[in-house]
Structures are given as structure tokens and as C-alpha cells.
Design a protein around this motif. Structure first.
Motif, PDB file in Angstrom:
ATOM      1  N   HIS A  23       0.695  -1.268  -0.044  1.00 32.95           N
ATOM      2  CA  HIS A  23      -0.020  -0.019  -0.066  1.00 32.95           C
ATOM      3  C   HIS A  23       0.887   1.314   0.079  1.00 32.95           C
ATOM      4  CE1 HIS A  23      -4.089   1.749   0.456  1.00 32.95           C
ATOM      5  NE2 HIS A  23      -3.615   2.782   1.161  1.00 32.95           N
ATOM      6  N   ALA A  24       0.427   2.260  -0.599  1.00 30.26           N
ATOM      7  CA  ALA A  24       0.957   3.418  -0.402  1.00 30.26           C
ATOM      8  C   ALA A  24       0.279   4.860  -0.294  1.00 30.26           C
ATOM      9  CB  ALA A  24       1.776   3.913  -1.903  1.00 30.26           C
ATOM     10  N   TRP A  25       0.814   5.860   0.962  1.00 35.56           N
ATOM     11  CA  TRP A  25      -0.204   6.790   1.142  1.00 35.56           C
ATOM     12  C   TRP A  25       0.708   8.001   0.762  1.00 35.56           C
ATOM     13  CZ3 TRP A  25       0.774   2.481   4.616  1.00 35.56           C
ATOM     14  CH2 TRP A  25      -0.546   2.135   4.844  1.00 35.56           C
ATOM     15  N   GLY A  26       0.024   8.856   0.469  1.00 35.01           N
ATOM     16  CA  GLY A  26       0.394  10.491  -0.133  1.00 35.01           C
ATOM     17  C   GLY A  26       0.039  11.256   1.247  1.00 35.01           C
ATOM     18  N   PRO A  27       0.554  12.370   1.196  1.00 32.72           N
ATOM     19  CA  PRO A  27       0.620  13.352   2.534  1.00 32.72           C
ATOM     20  C   PRO A  27      -1.153  13.642   2.598  1.00 32.72           C
ATOM     21  CG  PRO A  27       1.030  14.707   0.619  1.00 32.72           C
ATOM     22  CD  PRO A  27       1.417  13.113   0.205  1.00 32.72           C
ATOM     23  N   GLY A  28      -1.459  13.993   3.983  1.00 32.59           N
ATOM     24  CA  GLY A  28      -2.852  14.400   4.452  1.00 32.59           C
ATOM     25  C   GLY A  28      -3.163  13.685   5.604  1.00 32.59           C
ATOM     26  N   VAL A  29      -4.535  13.288   5.862  1.00 31.39           N
ATOM     27  CA  VAL A  29      -5.016  12.587   6.917  1.00 31.39           C
ATOM     28  C   VAL A  29      -5.487  11.290   6.442  1.00 31.39           C
ATOM     29  CG1 VAL A  29      -7.182  13.827   7.001  1.00 31.39           C
ATOM     30  CG2 VAL A  29      -6.265  12.410   8.938  1.00 31.39           C
ATOM     31  N   ALA A  30      -5.216  10.227   6.841  1.00 27.88           N
ATOM     32  CA  ALA A  30      -5.569   8.941   6.478  1.00 27.88           C
ATOM     33  C   ALA A  30      -6.010   7.930   7.444  1.00 27.88           C
ATOM     34  CB  ALA A  30      -4.427   8.298   5.734  1.00 27.88           C
ATOM     35  N   LEU A  31      -7.000   7.077   7.011  1.00 29.25           N
ATOM     36  CA  LEU A  31      -7.507   6.140   8.114  1.00 29.25           C
ATOM     37  C   LEU A  31      -6.968   4.883   7.793  1.00 29.25           C
ATOM     38  CD1 LEU A  31      -9.538   5.430  10.491  1.00 29.25           C
ATOM     39  CD2 LEU A  31     -11.182   5.381   8.732  1.00 29.25           C
ATOM     40  N   VAL A  32      -6.513   3.915   8.722  1.00 28.44           N
ATOM     41  CA  VAL A  32      -6.493   2.381   8.487  1.00 28.44           C
ATOM     42  C   VAL A  32      -7.503   1.860   9.482  1.00 28.44           C
ATOM     43  CG1 VAL A  32      -4.891   0.419   9.211  1.00 28.44           C
ATOM     44  CG2 VAL A  32      -3.868   2.471   8.029  1.00 28.44           C
ATOM     45  N   ARG A  33      -8.322   1.069   8.792  1.00 25.97           N
ATOM     46  CA  ARG A  33      -9.739   0.648   9.497  1.00 25.97           C
ATOM     47  C   ARG A  33      -9.608  -0.868   9.482  1.00 25.97           C
ATOM     48  NH1 ARG A  33     -14.539   2.597   6.311  1.00 25.97           N
ATOM     49  NH2 ARG A  33     -13.480   1.271   4.508  1.00 25.97           N
ATOM     50  N   GLY A  34     -10.068  -1.208  10.799  1.00 26.34           N
ATOM     51  CA  GLY A  34     -10.231  -2.604  11.086  1.00 26.34           C
ATOM     52  C   GLY A  34     -10.878  -2.910  12.412  1.00 26.34           C
ATOM     53  N   GLY A  35     -11.282  -4.108  12.624  1.00 24.47           N
ATOM     54  CA  GLY A  35     -11.836  -4.653  13.737  1.00 24.47           C
ATOM     55  C   GLY A  35     -10.998  -4.943  14.884  1.00 24.47           C
ATOM     56  N   ASP A  36     -11.375  -5.192  16.154  1.00 20.90           N
ATOM     57  CA  ASP A  36     -10.402  -5.822  17.296  1.00 20.90           C
ATOM     58  C   ASP A  36      -9.754  -7.114  16.853  1.00 20.90           C
ATOM     59  OD1 ASP A  36     -11.574  -3.622  18.796  1.00 20.90           O
ATOM     60  OD2 ASP A  36     -13.009  -4.919  19.757  1.00 20.90           O
ATOM     61  N   GLY A  37      -8.630  -6.890  17.010  1.00 20.29           N
ATOM     62  CA  GLY A  37      -7.692  -8.165  16.779  1.00 20.29           C
ATOM     63  C   GLY A  37      -7.258  -8.249  15.375  1.00 20.29           C
ATOM     64  N   ALA A  38      -7.298  -7.254  14.337  1.00 17.34           N
ATOM     65  CA  ALA A  38      -7.092  -7.141  12.822  1.00 17.34           C
ATOM     66  C   ALA A  38      -5.634  -6.828  12.871  1.00 17.34           C
ATOM     67  CB  ALA A  38      -8.101  -6.130  12.369  1.00 17.34           C
ATOM     68  N   GLY A  39      -5.101  -6.457  13.963  1.00 20.95           N
ATOM     69  CA  GLY A  39      -3.612  -5.943  13.771  1.00 20.95           C
ATOM     70  C   GLY A  39      -3.297  -4.511  13.467  1.00 20.95           C
ATOM     71  N   LYS A  40      -4.347  -3.643  13.616  1.00 23.90           N
ATOM     72  CA  LYS A  40      -4.270  -2.066  13.523  1.00 23.90           C
ATOM     73  C   LYS A  40      -2.892  -1.574  14.226  1.00 23.90           C
ATOM     74  CE  LYS A  40      -8.229  -0.901  14.666  1.00 23.90           C
ATOM     75  NZ  LYS A  40      -8.567  -1.954  15.283  1.00 23.90           N
ATOM     76  N   THR A  41      -2.807  -1.925  15.537  1.00 19.81           N
ATOM     77  CA  THR A  41      -1.706  -1.395  16.645  1.00 19.81           C
ATOM     78  C   THR A  41      -0.501  -2.087  16.024  1.00 19.81           C
ATOM     79  OG1 THR A  41      -3.466  -1.211  18.316  1.00 19.81           O
ATOM     80  CG2 THR A  41      -0.968  -1.027  18.786  1.00 19.81           C
ATOM     81  N   THR A  42      -0.366  -3.303  15.696  1.00 20.77           N
ATOM     82  CA  THR A  42       0.852  -4.077  15.197  1.00 20.77           C
ATOM     83  C   THR A  42       1.273  -3.121  13.924  1.00 20.77           C
ATOM     84  OG1 THR A  42       0.293  -6.273  16.032  1.00 20.77           O
ATOM     85  CG2 THR A  42       1.878  -6.070  14.113  1.00 20.77           C
TER      86      THR A  42
END
Length: 207
Positions: A23-42
């Protein structure tokens, strides 16, 4: 693109999270979305350079996290909200802790910090010991600091946890101001979109 993931994979012992995630992100404000245990904090720990991927590459403004780890981490600001007592280990107050940060953040903005301190009504808490503050107040101090850091990659995890309604409303306003930023990515991990935030990008954690 400001931040790029190439063929990323990560697994805890006996618990693979994802493989071949690019995945690639440009500048700005972005969201990574996922439920509990999906690995967002990881994912945020990986992007912060605190964990190493099982495979794949991370590039931040062209700096490879594996080849130039220190140069990579200097571009990132993140405090794990699951470890809110860290600044309290030395008995610091938020005011004392904040005084040390501009030296480590070349894009630091005192004006932005003061705006967030006012927006979250934090002034009355800055001279109290960290350990005397509620988890919600600590989280707001950490988010105010992150937004004031000006870091090219600013990571915020589960931002509304322990926040009341007025604090959430100010958070939405503060994040909205980051939309369209020309040289900075504020990446937020949360289980759903926050109303009122004009996200420049939304990515779902692979299942």
C-alpha cells in the motif's frame, strides 16, 4: 507517495496477521480501518520502526526502514497509548515532558500545541504528575503532542478511547485541519471512520 509498504508480512508466534500487503499513502490525513484483533496497533508499531516485518519493505520519503532505521525513525512520531505511564517513570509532569520534545522534532509547532491544549482544555493538567491524570487526559496530551510534532509520519491509535463527546468533537476538528497537508501524513488507526473528517485515504486491514 510519502509512505510505501511493499509486500509486507508479519506474524506473532502461531498467529500470522497478514502477508503480501502492499500500500502507499500520500500526504494528508488517512485512516487504517479494522476490527478488534485485526492488527491495527501492530501495523502502527511496524510503521513506527518498533517492530520488524517478517518480510517486505517500508519506505518513508525514500528512506528504507531496514537499511536506515535511525533516519527512518527520526521522521516518525508515535506514542503507544497502551503504555500511557511512560513519561511518568521519572515523575514528570506533562509540562516538563513537553519542554524536552522540540529538540527531537525539527518541525515542532508551539502555536499548534497551544491550540490543541486550548481545544482539549488541557492547561489545568499540565503541571500535575502524569500518574495523577486520567487515561483520557493522558491520551489527549499525547495526541496534542503528536499533532504539534509536525513529524512527516504521525501515527495515532484508537483516538476516541476514553474521550468524552466534546473531546471527540475537537479531535474531529483537529484531524480535519490535517487534510490535504502538503508534506505530512497523519495516519489514524480506528475501527470506523470518524464523522466530519475529510479523509484523504482509507485503507482496510487485510483479513
Amino acid at each position: 507517495m510519502l509512505l510505501q509498504m511493499h509486500d509486507l508480512a508479519f506474524a506473532y508466534p502461531g498467529c500470522p496477521l497478514w502477508a503480501h500487503w502492499s500500500h502507499a499513502w500520500g500526504p494528508g490525513v488517512a485512516l487504517v480501518r479494522g476490527g478488534d484483533g485485526a492488527g491495527k496497533t501492530t501495523l502502527l508499531r511496524l510503521l513506527a520502526g518498533q517492530l520488524a516485518p517478517t518480510q517486505g519493505r517500508l519506505l518513508l520519503q525514500g528512506v528504507d526502514a531496514a537499511a536506515q532505521p535511525e533516519a527512518y525513525r527520526r521522521q516518525v512520531f508515535w506514542i503507544d497509548p497502551r503504555l500511557p505511564g511512560l513519561p511518568a517513570h521519572d515523575g514528570q509532569t506533562p509540562a516538563q515532558w513537553l519542554q524536552s520534545l522540540p529538540a527531537h522534532c525539527p518541525q515542532w509547532s508551539d502555536a499548534a500545541l497551544q491550540a490543541h491544549v486550548q481545544g482539549w482544555s488541557l492547561a489545568q493538567h499540565l503541571d500535575k504528575p502524569f500518574h495523577a491524570l486520567s487515561s483520557g487526559t493522558q491520551r489527549k496530551i499525547f495526541m496534542a503532542t503528536a499533532l504539534a510534532s509536525g513529524a512527516p509520519l504521525t501515527l495515532i491509535d484508537e483516538p476516541i478511547a476514553a474521550l468524552d463527546k466534546p473531546s471527540i468533537q475537537y479531535l474531529q476538528q483537529a484531524l480535519a485541519q490535517c487534510a490535504g497537508a502538503p508534506a505530512r501524513l497523519v495516519l489514524v488507526a480506528h475501527y470506523e471512520s470518524l464523522p466530519g473528517v475529510p479523509w484523504d485515504a482509507v485503507a482496510d486491514v487485510p483479513q
